[in-house]
Design an enzyme around this catalytic site. Structure first.
Site, PDB file in Angstrom:
ATOM      1  N   ARG A   1       5.551  -0.435  -8.556  1.00 17.60           N
ATOM      2  CA  ARG A   1       5.494  -0.090  -7.139  1.00 17.60           C
ATOM      3  C   ARG A   1       6.833   0.485  -6.718  1.00 17.60           C
ATOM      4  O   ARG A   1       7.891  -0.010  -7.107  1.00 17.60           O
ATOM      5  CB  ARG A   1       5.158  -1.326  -6.278  1.00 17.60           C
ATOM      6  CG  ARG A   1       3.703  -1.776  -6.390  1.00 17.60           C
ATOM      7  CD  ARG A   1       2.768  -0.752  -5.742  1.00 17.60           C
ATOM      8  NE  ARG A   1       1.351  -1.090  -5.879  1.00 17.60           N
ATOM      9  CZ  ARG A   1       0.562  -0.655  -6.838  1.00 17.60           C
ATOM     10  NH1 ARG A   1       1.046   0.132  -7.786  1.00 17.60           N
ATOM     11  NH2 ARG A   1      -0.714  -0.986  -6.877  1.00 17.60           N
TER      12      ARG A   1
ATOM     13  N   GLU B   1       5.953   7.431  -1.317  1.00 13.07           N
ATOM     14  CA  GLU B   1       5.022   8.300  -2.036  1.00 13.07           C
ATOM     15  C   GLU B   1       3.762   8.621  -1.242  1.00 13.07           C
ATOM     16  O   GLU B   1       3.114   9.635  -1.506  1.00 13.07           O
ATOM     17  CB  GLU B   1       4.629   7.676  -3.371  1.00 13.07           C
ATOM     18  CG  GLU B   1       3.761   6.434  -3.292  1.00 13.07           C
ATOM     19  CD  GLU B   1       3.352   5.942  -4.683  1.00 13.07           C
ATOM     20  OE1 GLU B   1       2.155   5.890  -4.944  1.00 13.07           O
ATOM     21  OE2 GLU B   1       4.241   5.641  -5.502  1.00 13.07           O
TER      22      GLU B   1
ATOM     23  N   HIS C   1       2.610   9.146  -9.882  1.00 11.12           N
ATOM     24  CA  HIS C   1       1.669   8.021  -9.930  1.00 11.12           C
ATOM     25  C   HIS C   1       0.476   8.337 -10.837  1.00 11.12           C
ATOM     26  O   HIS C   1      -0.678   8.161 -10.458  1.00 11.12           O
ATOM     27  CB  HIS C   1       1.176   7.660  -8.519  1.00 11.12           C
ATOM     28  CG  HIS C   1       0.800   6.214  -8.389  1.00 11.12           C
ATOM     29  ND1 HIS C   1       1.275   5.414  -7.379  1.00 11.12           N
ATOM     30  CD2 HIS C   1      -0.005   5.425  -9.137  1.00 11.12           C
ATOM     31  CE1 HIS C   1       0.771   4.197  -7.502  1.00 11.12           C
ATOM     32  NE2 HIS C   1      -0.010   4.176  -8.576  1.00 11.12           N
TER      33      HIS C   1
END
Length: 331
Positions: A232, A261, A293
């Site tokens: 994360r 993000e 990601h």
């Protein structure tokens, strides 16, 4: 039963439609917010991803739409206001594990790429530049690798690094006995930071882990260490990491996640100016590697995400126990 998907990409449609046998799907490309939520049919299930901010305002709209279930097609749930969901009698389920190998292997890919500079070699050769100047890496064999968080993904990464011939050490409030049986020793965080040539983060984002790698932690890190984060974004204080990179305290940084993000990832900004000075600064460093990601993005993981999400919804629809329910008390 209707299921409304937000933040939909082509691979979501492909794998969910392949796994579906009984549900009606509505795919929406936009993120879930109080405005886009108005299109949800009454009583539908809402299926969301990591960048859908399910805050109190969104919960209010979902409640007015008689939504009773939010099905997250991801492991993380920090984007959901669980207290507001509970007050609205809306249950939340997630996919706690899909393919730990997918994420762990991507962490290794970031490590190898940063170390041996294969991304730079690719670009150089395509331009006719066959020079090896400034391409020197180091042997991973024999290095000390610190794994922070040893759940399924962290344990998988640790096992891979043992295969590389590394000394693997770990930090986790709840040690994994399978790893200790393999000879992996657990240390307090600051001791692990001081010993590790390579660090990899594999823990959830909680109030306790927010900015776990911040200014103080970076003072303890072994000079020149390589840091990887596929977990994360907010586990790392990005501004503190930039300072550590500038001072050469941090040797290299590889991230598949980023604090802000939700404003960038999964979108194409190639023709516009990115209005984020922090990530723009990060991208100027030659020893920083950023992916958007994508660590989860394997066919095996996508298949498992679809199967588990639909089973979560099926269990709710049939009144069965929700094995993957997220609650304030359980998580």
């Amino acid at each position: 039963m209707k299921i409304v998907f937000f933040s939909t990409k082509s691979y979501d449609k492909e794998y969910f439609e392949k796994a579906n046998k009984e549900f009606d799907f509505i795919f929406i490309e936009a993120n879930l917010d109080p405005i886009t939520a108005v299109v949800i049919p009454d009583g539908a299930v809402v299926c969301c991803f990591v960048n859908d901010a399910i805050n109190e305002q969104v919960i209010e709209v979902l409640k007015s739409k008689k939504v009773r279930l939010i099905a997250l097609r991801c492991a993380g749930f920090n984007q959901v206001n669980l207290e507001a969901a509970a007050k609205a009698s809306i249950k939340v389920v997630r996919v706690p594990a899909y393919s730990p190998h997918a994420v762990a292997e991507h962490a290794v890919a970031l490590l190898l790429t940063l170390n041996r500079k294969t991304h730079k070699a690719y670009n150089r050769v395509r331009e006719g530049n066959f020079s090896l100047e400034r391409m020197t890496g180091f042997d991973i064999f024999g290095k000390t690798v610190g794994v922070i968080g040893t759940g399924k993904i962290g344990a998988t990464f640790a096992s891979i690094m043992l295969g590389f011939g590394c000394r693997v050490i770990a930090y986790d409030p709840f040690p994994n006995t399978e790893l200790t049986e393999k000879g992996i020793v657990y240390y307090p965080l600051n001791e692990l930071l001081a010993q590790s040539d390579i660090l990899s983060l594999h823990c959830p984002l909680t109030p306790e882990t927010h900015h776990l790698i911040g200014q103080e932690a970076l003072q303890h890190i072994k000079p020149g260490a390589l840091l990887i984060n596929t977990s994360r974004g907010a586990l790392i204080d990005t501004l503190a990491a930039i300072d550590a990179l500038k001072s050469h305290r941090l040797g290299a940084l590889g991230i598949d996640v980023y604090e802000q993000e939700e404003h960038l990832f999964f979108q194409d900004f190639s023709d516009v100016i990115i209005d984020d000075d922090v990530i723009s600064r990060l991208m100027t460093f030659p020893n920083v590697l950023i992916t958007a990601h994508q660590a989860f993005l394997t066919s095996e993981a996508l298949e498992q995400i679809a199967l588990t999400t639909l089973q979560n919804i099926r269990s709710f629809n049939e009144g069965l126990p929700l094995a993957n329910e997220v609650t304030l008390n359980k998580n």
